[in-house]
Design a protein around this motif. Sequence first.
Motif, short mmCIF file in Angstrom:
data_model
loop_
_atom_site.label_atom_id
_atom_site.label_comp_id
_atom_site.label_asym_id
_atom_site.label_seq_id
_atom_site.Cartn_x
_atom_site.Cartn_y
_atom_site.Cartn_z
N GLY A 1 0.84 -1.19 0.00
CA GLY A 1 0.00 0.00 0.00
C GLY A 1 0.87 1.24 0.00
O GLY A 1 2.05 1.17 -0.37
N GLY A 2 0.30 2.34 0.43
CA GLY A 2 1.01 3.61 0.39
C GLY A 2 2.17 3.67 1.38
O GLY A 2 2.17 2.99 2.41
N THR A 3 3.15 4.51 1.04
CA THR A 3 4.35 4.61 1.88
C THR A 3 4.02 5.14 3.27
O THR A 3 4.57 4.66 4.27
N SER A 4 3.10 6.09 3.38
CA SER A 4 2.81 6.63 4.73
C SER A 4 2.05 5.58 5.55
O SER A 4 2.31 5.42 6.75
N THR A 5 1.15 4.83 4.92
CA THR A 5 0.46 3.76 5.66
C THR A 5 1.49 2.73 6.12
O THR A 5 1.45 2.24 7.26
N GLY A 6 2.44 2.41 5.24
CA GLY A 6 3.48 1.43 5.56
C GLY A 6 4.33 1.89 6.74
O GLY A 6 4.68 1.08 7.61
N ALA A 7 4.63 3.18 6.79
CA ALA A 7 5.44 3.71 7.91
C ALA A 7 4.66 3.57 9.22
O ALA A 7 5.22 3.19 10.26
N HIS A 8 3.37 3.85 9.16
CA HIS A 8 2.55 3.73 10.38
C HIS A 8 2.53 2.27 10.84
O HIS A 8 2.74 1.97 12.02
N ILE A 9 2.29 1.36 9.89
CA ILE A 9 2.20 -0.07 10.23
C ILE A 9 3.54 -0.56 10.81
O ILE A 9 3.57 -1.27 11.82
N ALA A 10 4.64 -0.16 10.17
CA ALA A 10 5.95 -0.61 10.66
C ALA A 10 6.19 -0.11 12.08
O ALA A 10 6.74 -0.83 12.92
N GLY A 11 5.73 1.12 12.36
CA GLY A 11 5.90 1.68 13.71
C GLY A 11 5.12 0.88 14.74
O GLY A 11 5.63 0.54 15.81
N VAL A 12 3.87 0.55 14.41
CA VAL A 12 3.04 -0.21 15.36
C VAL A 12 3.61 -1.63 15.51
O VAL A 12 3.71 -2.16 16.63
N ALA A 13 4.05 -2.23 14.40
CA ALA A 13 4.59 -3.60 14.44
C ALA A 13 5.87 -3.66 15.27
O ALA A 13 6.14 -4.66 15.94
N ALA A 14 6.65 -2.58 15.21
CA ALA A 14 7.94 -2.58 15.92
C ALA A 14 7.75 -2.70 17.43
O ALA A 14 8.61 -3.25 18.12
N ARG A 15 6.62 -2.21 17.94
CA ARG A 15 6.42 -2.25 19.40
C ARG A 15 6.38 -3.67 19.91
O ARG A 15 6.67 -3.93 21.07
N THR A 16 5.97 -4.62 19.05
CA THR A 16 5.97 -6.02 19.48
C THR A 16 6.95 -6.84 18.61
O THR A 16 6.86 -8.06 18.56
#
Length: 477
Positions: free
Chosen positions: A224-239
């Motif tokens: 998907g979009g780069t900004s959505t990807g950045a958000h997802i990567a940030g949330v995924a990184a927490r776990t």
Amino acid sequence: MRMKNYINGQSVSHSQASIEVLNPADGTVVDTVCRSGVEDVQAAVEAASSAFESWKQRPMQERVSLQKKLAAAMRKHSAAIGRQLSLELGRPLTACVHEINRSAELLDYYAEEALRMKGYFPLTNVAGEKVLVTREPIGVVVAITPFNYPITLLTFKMGAALVMGCTLVAKPSEDTPLSTLALVACFEEAGYPAGVFNVITGYGHEIGDALVSHPGVAKIAFTGGTSTGAHIAGVAARTHKRVTLELGGQSPAILCEDADLDIAVPAIVKHGFANTGQFCYRVNRVYVHKSLYPAFCEKMQAATNKLTLGLGIEDTCDLGPMINEKIYANAYGQIEDAQSKGAGILTGGKRRTAGIYDKGFFLEPTLISDATPEMKIMREETFGPVIGIAAFDDLEEAVQEANASVYGLAAYIFSANIGTGLRIAEQLQAGSVWVNNIQRSYHSVPFGGMKQSGIGREKGIHGLEEYTELKTIYLNY
Ligand code: NAD
């Protein structure tokens, strides 16, 4: 009737809210789907988690043979699924049916490649010791996909994840969820155990965080979009979840002084306007040696003028409507921006509105000439049927311009000299580079982006490996 989620082998939805899926050609409602909430997320991840324990223990040969049955079922139903896709996406019907058949091919490829996956043990030559290096399935995978190629981009993930022993929760785009739901019948026909493949529909901004942060999920595979990807990567990184990200693109093509225009022009027209430009590695901008520039512009104009714009489902056109107002407005805004900064419009440039065009976002295939680096068309992702063209004097400067982007998904180089082509291909910052011909891609080679176009690779053996964890076992006897 509202389509439900598919969880643990059942059509079931916890949320009572709905989303209308619109035909982008005329705004009519094709169907309605569940606007899932957190309870649906919970149920889907639980189903995938409990199916994982037995699925990962199935012999590879059994998973391979189920995947081949799934591919066969998709082929059998490709006309119906393709029609559903054409209605929700607006792309011409034949190309939609092709997407289903080609995805079935990818399932077959992944299944065959999975049989060749190996572990190894190094020859340490220590008595009574062996070290085994093996691979295990990673666990529950959440696959989040965009609207533009919903089945292809799901199959990139699903075909690798399932055959390697992972289970999956698919979250298709809210614009085009029906084709993914249509796959459910194929899974049932193939005989998959309940919970291995689950689908939940809904808005990413409403259920995305619950899916991505869920402790039962091991990996997020996102396109998907780069900004959505950045958000997802940030949330995924927490776990500390594993991620594969296939993000935006702004792919350049360079035509050297010795490029063959009869090869380059049809290739660029086809690739720049495919799927009405809603295509991640389309040719977005072209740098042409100044000696070829007038002839290139003339031939591009002639070839683009032959393209037709129509209602995708009738299959009599090359381009259909754009998916929604947001995607249309971004592309149209780039035309206005270029014009305000002095660019020319070789062809197109307008939204069509009268008659059959009245109810959708139909943008004419557009060529922008004399484009300069400060124009959005040369910098930002367009995701619509607009191509920017600029002349250059010095090849090294053109390469620098081509690389002056946060994106790095694909690039194209045209030259009669294969040495020049290869040298420039090596310099271009992109996950895939095509020299002289923009052929179709192969299932057996990796696809993915450098820089802000993504992390990881899909397809090929690398695509399978992304759904495994390496494990080292020290064996003493
Ligand atoms: P998008 O990023 O808006 O949406 C993609 C998916 O993400 C949808 O399913 C959406 O519901 C979901 N989503 C949105 N917000 C979320 C959140 N907060 N958490 C979790 N999920 C969320 O993209 P789109 O408009 O559907 O598609 C266009 C974009 O996709 C373009 O930028 C294009 O370049 C990119 N794309 C990339 C590739 C590739 O292979 N690199 C392929 C196709 C499309």
